[in-house]
Design a protein around this motif. Structure first.
Motif: not given
Length: 472
Positions: A9-11, A184-196, A214-224
């Motif tokens: 919601t915040k994102l 578009f922003l709904f999809l982006v926010s969903k994608k970013l917030s889903a791992p969190l 275990k958490v599934k890591v799908a990238g090498d960014d800060e969330i990963g």
């Protein structure tokens, strides 16, 4: 009831509000620029019309046309229903009016006087809720014939309709852009917030003691990286939890065994089962069991104080060689019982002095030497080396015990860790070496371990040597 706002919601709200604000600013700036451009187009049109009127008047006067012919010619040129033409004389009186409107536009006399003085006027006026662009300018004669017409007023009525149509286009474009951007922003926010959100669920499982997820890591960014950190934390917590369970079991066993023995011996003495002449031997056994309990409790208190940061050191210069000899003397009964030999080796003729906390190091050396004695086989040899190397003193304790597997060497300093998982020997609770490591770290010293399965273990400590003045 307080409503909890999710990260999604915040994102999503932040993105949408930022996008709408950016679009509004962009649209406002673009609309203002468009208005300026539209005003420039209107002004160019009016200047062209002004020149056309001047040329018509000049031709008409040069050819000697009468007033009616001139009016007819000017009226023919005014073929735009959104445009009104006014011609004024030198006294500010209205000479000619060319307009399709039922009610002619009222022109302020101030504008006429300003134009007569040679200063043109270009500005918007409001007429019955509509914006009309006025150009009031003087008429210049390029011939010897003097024009009767002195001021030309041209009024354009189409500005509002053009501006409104453009404004409608802007609003439609804004609505479409907002809808597309929101999706578009709904999809982006969903994608970013889903791992969190997944991490939050997994963290709650960790809080309940379930470290298997275990958490599934799908990238090498800060969330990963956060996901990898959570997985690593889970592994560490799982390991610590297993050690804690083992520790509870070990402590329970180590406390129950001597208490059971003491209780049995006391009961036997009270009911006369043990003869009078054997009671002294059983009292010695009870004393040994009591000392085991005291050592266990002291270790538990020490580790609790260390974890609470309540342990400090007070270094001083003292004789480390004499301290080791005293420890050997205390262990003499146990050495005799296990038929062990202890060798003390040194590369110096005199005793060696160190700068350390004497009481805490007595605890360190006592733990290490007792471990060496306990794990050494009968008729084995425990070697203690005290070596002076430069401005440092190296103390090593070497046994001939079963050794420690290489993969477990890095864990021996962990709390509650025991190499002897099966507890085939009644030795320690897995916190002695942890206490040793903490005391060594408080001194800023170094401790190393070398071990090979079947060939024993060697612990080596390096301490700063005391100054010669202090030794004297």
């Amino acid at each position: 009831m307080r409503i909890r706002s999710s990260i999604f919601t915040k994102l999503f709200s932040t993105y949408v509000l930022s996008s709408i604000a950016a679009f509004l600013i962009f649209s406002t700036v673009l609309y203002v620029l468009f208005q300026q451009d539209l005003k420039g187009d209107f002004l160019s049109t009016l200047h062209a019309q002004h020149e056309q009127v001047e040329r018509t008047l000049q031709l008409a006067y040069e050819e000697g046309q009468n007033k009616e012919a001139i009016i007819s010619t000017l009226g023919f040129n005014n073929d735009n229903s959104h445009k009104n033409i006014y011609l004024y004389g030198e006294n500010g009186e209205l000479l000619h009016l060319f307009s399709d409107s039922e009610e002619p536009l009222h022109i302020e006399q101030e504008f006429i006087e300003q134009a007569l003085s040679g200063n043109p006027v270009n500005e918007f006026v409001n007429e019955k809720g509509h914006r009309i662009f006025l150009m009031v300018s003087p008429i210049e004669s390029n011939t010897l014939v003097e024009f009767q017409e002195k001021v030309l007023v041209i009024a354009l009525h189409g500005y509002d309709s053009v501006a409104k149509s453009i404004k409608g286009m802007f609003m439609l474009a804004g609505l479409i852009t907002t809808i597309v951007a929101t999706c578009f922003l709904f999809l982006v926010s969903k994608k970013l917030s889903a791992p969190l959100q997944t991490m939050n669920v997994v963290a709650m499982e960790y809080a309940r003691g379930n470290f298997d997820r275990k958490v599934k890591v799908a990238g090498d960014d800060e969330i990963g990286q956060l996901g990898e950190t959570l997985n690593h934390m889970a592994s560490e917590l799982a390991s610590l939890d297993n050690m804690r369970k083992e520790f509870v079991a070990n402590v329970s066993h180590d406390m129950r065994s001597p208490l059971t023995s003491i209780n049995g011996f006391v009961g036997a003495m009270l009911d006369g089962t043990i003869p009078q002449q054997d009671q002294k031997r059983y009292l010695h056994l009870m004393k040994d069991e009591t000392e085991r309990l005291i050592k266990l409790v002291n270790d538990l208190l020490d580790i609790a104080r260390i974890e609470a940061g309540q342990v400090s050191i007070q270094p001083q210069n003292y004789n480390i060689s004499e301290q080791i000899r005293k420890l050997m003397a205390k262990l003499e009964p146990q050495l005799t019982k296990q038929k062990l030999e202890i060798e003390i080796q040194s590369n110096q003729d005199d005793d060696l002095y160190v700068f350390a906390d004497k009481d805490r190091f007595d605890q360190v050396l006592g733990n290490l030497i007792e471990n060496a004695v306990h794990f050494s086989p009968q008729k084995g040899i425990v070697t203690v080396r005290v070596l002076g190397i430069g401005r440092e003193v190296s103390i090593s304790i070497e046994d001939q015990g079963p050794g420690i597997p290489r993969e477990e060497l890095s864990h021996i300093w962990d709390r509650f860790f025991k190499v002897d998982k099966a507890r085939s020997q009644k030795v320690g609770t897995g916190i002695g070496l942890s206490i040793v490591k903490h005391i060594i770290d408080l001194h800023g010293a170094r401790i190393d371990v070398e071990s090979e399965v079947g060939n024993g273990t060697t612990f080596s400590i390096t301490l700063p040597m005391a100054s010669k003045i202090a030794k004297e």
